[in-house]
Design a protein around this motif. Structure first.
Motif, PDB file in Angstrom:
ATOM      1  N   LEU A 146       3.400  10.114   3.630  1.00 31.58           N
ATOM      2  CA  LEU A 146       2.608   9.035   3.053  1.00 31.58           C
ATOM      3  C   LEU A 146       3.008   7.671   3.596  1.00 31.58           C
ATOM      4  N   ALA A 176       0.823  -1.204   0.000  1.00 32.26           N
ATOM      5  CA  ALA A 176       0.000   0.000   0.000  1.00 32.26           C
ATOM      6  C   ALA A 176       0.861   1.259   0.000  1.00 32.26           C
ATOM      7  N   VAL A 177       1.979   1.213   0.717  1.00 30.67           N
ATOM      8  CA  VAL A 177       2.913   2.350   0.711  1.00 30.67           C
ATOM      9  C   VAL A 177       3.462   2.563  -0.699  1.00 30.67           C
ATOM     10  N   SER A 226       1.573   7.477   7.306  1.00 31.81           N
ATOM     11  CA  SER A 226       0.113   7.450   7.400  1.00 31.81           C
ATOM     12  C   SER A 226      -0.474   6.215   6.733  1.00 31.81           C
ATOM     13  N   THR A 227       0.096   5.792   5.619  1.00 36.58           N
ATOM     14  CA  THR A 227      -0.423   4.606   4.935  1.00 36.58           C
ATOM     15  C   THR A 227      -0.169   3.353   5.758  1.00 36.58           C
ATOM     16  N   ALA A 264      -2.558   3.108   8.592  1.00 35.76           N
ATOM     17  CA  ALA A 264      -3.908   2.699   8.199  1.00 35.76           C
ATOM     18  C   ALA A 264      -4.059   1.179   8.207  1.00 35.76           C
ATOM     19  N   TYR A 265      -2.945   0.465   8.123  1.00 42.45           N
ATOM     20  CA  TYR A 265      -2.976  -0.998   8.144  1.00 42.45           C
ATOM     21  C   TYR A 265      -2.488  -1.550   9.490  1.00 42.45           C
ATOM     22  N   ALA A 286       0.798   4.217  -2.735  1.00 45.46           N
ATOM     23  CA  ALA A 286       0.561   5.592  -2.294  1.00 45.46           C
ATOM     24  C   ALA A 286       1.652   6.528  -2.790  1.00 45.46           C
TER      25      ALA A 286
END
Length: 388
Positions: free
Chosen positions: A279, A215-216, A282-283, A286-287, A219
């Motif tokens: 990013l 996801a990083v 924060s990313t 989120a996980y 992003a």
């Protein structure tokens, strides 16, 4: 004045030097054999000074003209190091050291400057001093900064500095250059994503670092697309993902991402750092994971000074005729940028013909480019240091 005849006549001998260096590649700050070869040739050909051990394994050669009334000094630089790469070129003079290869043509750059040194030491048709900078550790080792820190510019009074790089795809022996930005700045970064390891069959009991890391990666692809001014140029690439697990059913508790940023405008650096850090953190959060960024500011952009570029073009025109001045800037990087940051100068590209690309295991420097490259250095010295 085309390629200098005496240099062209020496092509077989220069080719032998280049192929010998190619067969014995040395990595950054370990160029002991190459440096010794360079120093031996410079002394053999009558350089006025030959100094070894600059920045560890660098060599400086000094050639004074028939007169030195101008008190002017010009610097020429060539890089000597190889890459940690397994060679697959198929040439007879293939690397004799497994896992090391001259895949960027530094063997050719060193040989072209040696060819110029032999000619200039023999003719001395200039007023002033030519300083030859044989640099270690261009490939990510900070060799240019190390030579500058060792005082080469001040010690020999260098007032302007020039370098050259071979360029696959350009006609062999032709020249290309532009003033202003030619090659990009190059930084590196590492992102460590941490979670909770576990069994692949029970992901709910773990914090999946692989999912968070992926996801990083996605992003970060928004940074250039949505944060960089579309009229400016930048690249952000994730080039590696590593975990300690080699099992198919283990969720690792740590993933490391490695990547690079490239840009021409130095003002973009702060933006890229801020967005990567924000990013990533924060990313990952989120996980349920965390992310730590280590950003390394490495090499600035190659910025050719307009006046010096004009001098470089005139010399190239005398050697090869028309010069390609419409070439686009490239996102590759070069630590000659550090020398241009402290002295005005120009970085020239010379054609390597239809070869494999730089840093490719099948790459091979084209020896037919040697006379043109050596002649360019020699012609530039005679132009920039004319007799009164």
């Amino acid at each position: 004045m085309p390629v200098k005849n005496s240099i062209a006549d020496r092509l077989p001998a220069l080719t032998a030097i280049r192929r010998d260096i190619h067969a014995h590649p040395e990595l950054r700050f370990a160029e002991h054999r190459t440096a010794a070869l360079v120093a031996e040739r410079l002394r053999e050909w009558g350089c006025d000074e030959v100094v070894e051990g600059i920045a560890g394994t660098g060599v400086v050669g000094v050639i004074r003209g028939r007169t030195t009334t101008s008190n002017r000094a010009i610097g020429f630089r060539a890089d000597m190091d190889a890459l940690p790469l397994i060679e697959r070129s198929g040439v007879d003079h293939v690397s004799t050291i497994p896992g090391r290869m001259h895949a960027c043509g530094h063997d050719g750059h060193t040989t072209m400057l040696l060819g110029a040194a032999q000619y200039l030491a023999e003719t001395r048709n200039f007023d002033g001093t030519v300083v030859l900078l044989f640099q270690p550790a261009e490939e990510g080792g900070g060799g240019a900064k190390a030579m500058i820190a060792d005082g080469v510019m001040e010690r020999w009074g260098i007032q302007e500095v020039y370098g050259m790089h071979n360029w696959p795809g350009l006609p062999v022996g032709s020249f290309a250059v532009k003033d202003g930005p030619l090659l990009a700045a190059a930084d590196g970064f590492e992102i460590t994503v941490r979670g909770v390891g576990g069994h692949g069959a029970r992901p709910a009991l773990a914090v999946d670092t692989t999912l968070a890391a992926c996801a990083v990666v996605m992003a970060l692809q928004s940074v250039v697309a949505r944060n960089v001014d579309p009229l400016k140029t930048a690249v952000l690439s994730i080039c590696g993902l590593e975990s300690e697990s080699t099992a198919y059913n283990v969720i690792p508790d740590r993933i490391v991402l490695r990547g690079t940023t490239r840009f021409f405008d130095p003002a973009l650096q702060s933006l890229l750092v801020e967005r990567i850090e924000t990013l990533a953190a924060s990313t990952a959060a989120a996980y349920g994971a965390s992310a730590e960024v280590t950003y390394t500011r490495s090499v600035g952009p190659v910025l050719n000074a307009p006046e010096n570029t004009a001098h470089a073009i005139r010399a190239a025109e005398l050697v090869a005729g028309e010069v390609n001045t419409t070439i686009r800037p490239d996102m590759a990087a070069e630590d000659f940028a550090d020398m241009l940051a402290v002295r005005p100068g120009c970085y020239m590209l010379i054609g390597n013909g239809p070869s494999a690309d730089l840093h490719n295991p099948a790459y091979e420097f084209n020896d037919e480019a040697i006379p043109a490259g050596s002649s360019w250095f020699a012609t530039l010295a005679e132009q920039r240091l004319p007799f009164a």
